[in-house]
Design a protein around this motif. Structure first.
Motif, PDB file in Angstrom:
ATOM      1  N   VAL A 131       1.024  10.177   2.406  1.00  0.00           N
ATOM      2  CA  VAL A 131       1.733  11.436   2.206  1.00  0.00           C
ATOM      3  C   VAL A 131       1.858  11.717   0.717  1.00  0.00           C
ATOM      4  CG1 VAL A 131       3.975  12.577   2.438  1.00  0.00           C
ATOM      5  CG2 VAL A 131       2.973  11.392   4.386  1.00  0.00           C
ATOM      6  N   SER A 132       2.187  10.712  -0.071  1.00  0.00           N
ATOM      7  CA  SER A 132       2.352  10.900  -1.504  1.00  0.00           C
ATOM      8  C   SER A 132       1.045  11.363  -2.148  1.00  0.00           C
ATOM      9  CB  SER A 132       2.831   9.610  -2.171  1.00  0.00           C
ATOM     10  OG  SER A 132       4.101   9.267  -1.684  1.00  0.00           O
ATOM     11  N   LEU A 149       5.994  -2.726  11.377  1.00  0.00           N
ATOM     12  CA  LEU A 149       6.460  -1.346  11.268  1.00  0.00           C
ATOM     13  C   LEU A 149       6.737  -0.953   9.821  1.00  0.00           C
ATOM     14  CD1 LEU A 149       8.799  -1.181  14.381  1.00  0.00           C
ATOM     15  CD2 LEU A 149       6.515  -0.175  14.118  1.00  0.00           C
ATOM     16  N   GLU A 150       7.289  -1.882   9.033  1.00  0.00           N
ATOM     17  CA  GLU A 150       7.541  -1.596   7.622  1.00  0.00           C
ATOM     18  C   GLU A 150       6.238  -1.392   6.861  1.00  0.00           C
ATOM     19  OE1 GLU A 150      10.137  -4.679   6.186  1.00  0.00           O
ATOM     20  OE2 GLU A 150      11.835  -3.921   7.336  1.00  0.00           O
ATOM     21  N   CYS A 151       5.222  -2.172   7.187  1.00  0.00           N
ATOM     22  CA  CYS A 151       3.906  -1.997   6.560  1.00  0.00           C
ATOM     23  C   CYS A 151       3.319  -0.636   6.930  1.00  0.00           C
ATOM     24  CB  CYS A 151       2.947  -3.104   6.978  1.00  0.00           C
ATOM     25  SG  CYS A 151       3.303  -4.689   6.228  1.00  0.00           S
ATOM     26  N   GLU A 152       3.478  -0.250   8.182  1.00  0.00           N
ATOM     27  CA  GLU A 152       2.986   1.042   8.634  1.00  0.00           C
ATOM     28  C   GLU A 152       3.690   2.181   7.892  1.00  0.00           C
ATOM     29  OE1 GLU A 152       2.953   2.685  12.884  1.00  0.00           O
ATOM     30  OE2 GLU A 152       1.699   0.891  12.986  1.00  0.00           O
ATOM     31  N   ILE A 153       4.991   2.051   7.692  1.00  0.00           N
ATOM     32  CA  ILE A 153       5.754   3.066   6.955  1.00  0.00           C
ATOM     33  C   ILE A 153       5.243   3.167   5.526  1.00  0.00           C
ATOM     34  CG2 ILE A 153       8.015   3.572   5.935  1.00  0.00           C
ATOM     35  CD1 ILE A 153       9.231   2.486   8.584  1.00  0.00           C
ATOM     36  N   ARG A 154       5.034   2.012   4.861  1.00  0.00           N
ATOM     37  CA  ARG A 154       4.525   2.037   3.479  1.00  0.00           C
ATOM     38  C   ARG A 154       3.163   2.703   3.410  1.00  0.00           C
ATOM     39  NH1 ARG A 154       7.071  -3.049   3.417  1.00  0.00           N
ATOM     40  NH2 ARG A 154       5.120  -4.163   3.816  1.00  0.00           N
TER      41      ARG A 154
END
Length: 76
Positions: A58-59, A47-52
């Motif tokens: 987005v950036s 999940l953390e990888c997906e968020i990154r």
């Protein structure tokens, strides 16, 4: 549960984890508590990888749109 956790639950829509939830995870790992913790850590890392990944997309999209807005007219 502290007031801080209650606030986070309300804001983020987080579900309260019960003892039954914990028992279910351990049972899914055939009673092996280390395996249950390992599975949860792997899931969290995923999940953390997906968020990154999503944050980077987005950036880049935001930067592209901002650059397009600030470019002189007729230059593109």
């Amino acid at each position: 549960m502290t007031d801080r956790w209650k606030q986070l639950d309300a804001v983020a829509g987080m579900r309260i984890v019960t003892d039954e939830d914990v028992d279910e995870v351990v049972a899914l790992c055939e009673g092996d508590q280390r395996a249950a913790i390992r599975a949860l850590l792997i899931g969290q890392e995923f999940l953390e990888c997906e968020i990154r990944l999503l944050q980077s997309q987005v950036s880049r999209g935001f930067a592209s749109r901002s650059a397009a807005r600030t470019a002189p007219r007729g230059s593109g």
